[in-house]
Design a protein around this motif. Structure first.
Motif, short mmCIF file in Angstrom:
data_model
loop_
_atom_site.label_atom_id
_atom_site.label_comp_id
_atom_site.label_asym_id
_atom_site.label_seq_id
_atom_site.Cartn_x
_atom_site.Cartn_y
_atom_site.Cartn_z
N ASP A 201 2.02 -13.79 19.72
CA ASP A 201 2.42 -12.93 18.63
C ASP A 201 3.88 -12.65 19.19
OD1 ASP A 201 0.62 -12.88 16.84
OD2 ASP A 201 -0.46 -11.35 17.58
N VAL A 202 4.10 -12.46 20.32
CA VAL A 202 5.29 -12.04 21.08
C VAL A 202 6.47 -12.95 20.60
CG1 VAL A 202 6.60 -11.30 23.08
CG2 VAL A 202 4.24 -10.47 22.63
N LEU A 203 5.95 -14.14 21.04
CA LEU A 203 7.06 -15.47 20.79
C LEU A 203 7.25 -15.81 19.31
CD1 LEU A 203 5.63 -17.94 23.46
CD2 LEU A 203 7.84 -16.48 23.45
N LYS A 204 6.15 -15.52 18.83
CA LYS A 204 6.66 -15.46 17.07
C LYS A 204 7.56 -14.63 16.50
CE LYS A 204 2.15 -17.17 15.43
NZ LYS A 204 0.79 -16.92 14.49
N ASP A 205 7.43 -13.32 17.05
CA ASP A 205 8.59 -12.38 16.59
C ASP A 205 9.97 -12.59 17.02
OD1 ASP A 205 6.50 -11.01 15.39
OD2 ASP A 205 6.26 -9.59 17.11
N ALA A 206 9.95 -13.36 18.53
CA ALA A 206 11.23 -13.78 19.05
C ALA A 206 11.97 -14.86 18.66
CB ALA A 206 11.04 -13.82 20.58
N PHE A 207 11.04 -15.72 17.83
CA PHE A 207 11.69 -16.96 17.16
C PHE A 207 12.44 -16.79 16.12
CE2 PHE A 207 11.31 -20.68 14.49
CZ PHE A 207 11.70 -21.60 15.13
N LYS A 208 13.53 -17.37 16.22
CA LYS A 208 14.51 -17.22 15.31
C LYS A 208 15.20 -18.90 15.16
CE LYS A 208 16.15 -12.55 15.72
NZ LYS A 208 17.33 -11.75 16.17
N PRO A 209 15.13 -19.42 14.01
CA PRO A 209 15.80 -20.70 13.86
C PRO A 209 17.10 -20.98 14.18
CG PRO A 209 14.28 -20.19 11.94
CD PRO A 209 14.46 -19.00 12.75
N ASN A 210 17.99 -20.07 14.07
CA ASN A 210 19.40 -19.99 14.16
C ASN A 210 19.58 -19.77 15.84
OD1 ASN A 210 18.72 -17.39 14.31
ND2 ASN A 210 20.46 -16.85 13.19
N SER A 211 18.68 -19.68 16.48
CA SER A 211 19.09 -19.58 17.84
C SER A 211 18.03 -20.42 18.89
CB SER A 211 19.07 -18.06 18.46
OG SER A 211 17.87 -17.31 18.17
N LEU A 212 17.94 -21.77 18.58
CA LEU A 212 16.85 -22.31 18.88
C LEU A 212 17.02 -22.42 20.50
CD1 LEU A 212 16.30 -25.27 16.62
CD2 LEU A 212 14.66 -23.62 17.24
N ILE A 213 18.15 -22.53 21.00
CA ILE A 213 18.69 -22.72 22.32
C ILE A 213 18.16 -21.40 23.35
CG2 ILE A 213 20.23 -23.29 24.07
CD1 ILE A 213 19.58 -25.68 22.15
N ASP A 214 18.38 -20.34 22.52
CA ASP A 214 17.99 -19.04 23.34
C ASP A 214 16.45 -19.12 23.33
OD1 ASP A 214 20.73 -18.52 23.65
OD2 ASP A 214 20.86 -17.25 22.05
N PHE A 215 15.81 -19.36 22.46
CA PHE A 215 14.40 -19.28 22.30
C PHE A 215 13.89 -20.34 23.49
CE2 PHE A 215 10.37 -20.97 20.84
CZ PHE A 215 9.68 -19.82 20.78
N TYR A 216 14.18 -21.18 23.69
CA TYR A 216 13.83 -22.29 24.34
C TYR A 216 14.09 -22.00 25.90
CZ TYR A 216 12.02 -25.60 20.75
OH TYR A 216 11.35 -26.09 19.56
N ALA A 217 15.27 -21.48 26.00
CA ALA A 217 15.54 -21.17 27.38
C ALA A 217 14.86 -19.95 27.84
CB ALA A 217 17.12 -20.57 27.39
N ALA A 218 14.14 -18.94 26.91
CA ALA A 218 13.18 -18.00 27.21
C ALA A 218 11.87 -18.43 27.50
CB ALA A 218 13.54 -16.95 26.23
#
Length: 273
Positions: A201-218
């Motif tokens: 659930d934590v990663l679901k909340d952090a996921f934003k399609p407009n910032s994919l690079i930041d999401f994958y980097a984290a």
């Protein structure tokens, strides 16, 4: 296109004729004050030039007659159909081209644009075949057969040019949104990691399609090594010429006249930069 370029060159090649044409448009209170110059090396120039000539067609024809230059195509109804068709298609391709340019464009964004354009081509092809684009009671019928042939060629060209993207459609979609990926259809190397990810659930909340690079980097590398490798592969795909063009622009700025002169002042300025 040859006729268009010939007319533009006649008007703009010599300063006297160019100024006379501008004054002519001013006297007629035309919507445009000048004819755009055509630059072959720049694709975006084509659509703008065609649109300007199309909108200044009567004025251009009158001016050319006043200069004792006859261009029969400018009063040919069938040629005008072809000019209108070419203008619209060039503008469509210009718009599509611009959508693929710019900073931060990922392969998933480009693929979405490409698929949308292919659908537009299919819709346009159907409209032309049904003659739904032509005006009522035209002097000369819309040349549907030739336009259909051109659209079919463009559609085939797109199919060849972007063939590899369709092959990797599932991988691109996986990169675009991990949380909607079908675990059963994913590659075995991704399945366990997707199961872990989609139930966090934590990663679901952090996921934003407009910032994919930041999401994958984290994403923790020890938990999601294969997904991170996949993301790195997708995010570094060289899908646009924008980066090359931007680099050339920077190089052009660096190669200024000041930098090419070996004087104390220029060396000092270069060192300070």
């Amino acid at each position: 296109m040859k006729v268009v370029v010939s007319c533009i060159n006649f008007i703009r090649a010599k300063g006297v004729k160019h100024r006379q044409f501008q004054e002519f448009l001013s006297e007629l209170e035309s919507a445009h004050g000048d004819m755009l110059y055509y630059t072959e090396v720049r694709w975006l120039s084509r659509g703008r030039v065609l649109r300007r000539l199309y909108e200044l067609l009567p004025e251009s024809n009158s001016f050319l007659h006043s200069q004792n230059k006859t261009v029969p195509e400018l009063i040919d109804p069938e040629w005008k159909w072809h000019l209108a068709y070419l203008t619209d298609m060039a503008e469509m391709l210009n718009s599509f081209n611009l959508q693929l340019q710019g900073q931060g464009k990922l392969i998933c964004d480009m693929y979405s644009r490409i698929k949308a354009f292919e659908v537009k081509l299919e819709l346009l092809l159907g409209q032309v075949k049904k003659h739904s684009l032509s005006a009522e009671n035209p002097v000369v019928p819309f040349p549907a057969e030739k336009c259909v042939e051109a659209l079919e060629m463009l559609k085939a060209e797109f199919g060849v040019r972007f063939r590899e993207l369709h092959v990797y459609a599932k991988e691109i979609r996986l990169f675009q949104n991990l949380f909607v990926a079908d675990i059963d259809k994913a590659q075995p190397s991704y399945q366990f990691e997707l199961a872990e990810l989609q139930n966090c659930d934590v990663l679901k909340d952090a996921f934003k399609p407009n910032s994919l690079i930041d999401f994958y980097a984290a994403l923790p590398n020890d938990t999601y090594p294969n997904i991170r490798k996949h993301a790195m592969k997708m995010s570094t795909l060289f899908g646009s010429t924008y980066i090359c063009e931007q680099t050339f622009s920077h190089m052009k700025l660096l190669k200024t006249p000041v930098r090419s002169r070996l004087t104390d002042a220029s060396v000092f300025e270069t060192g300070s930069d």
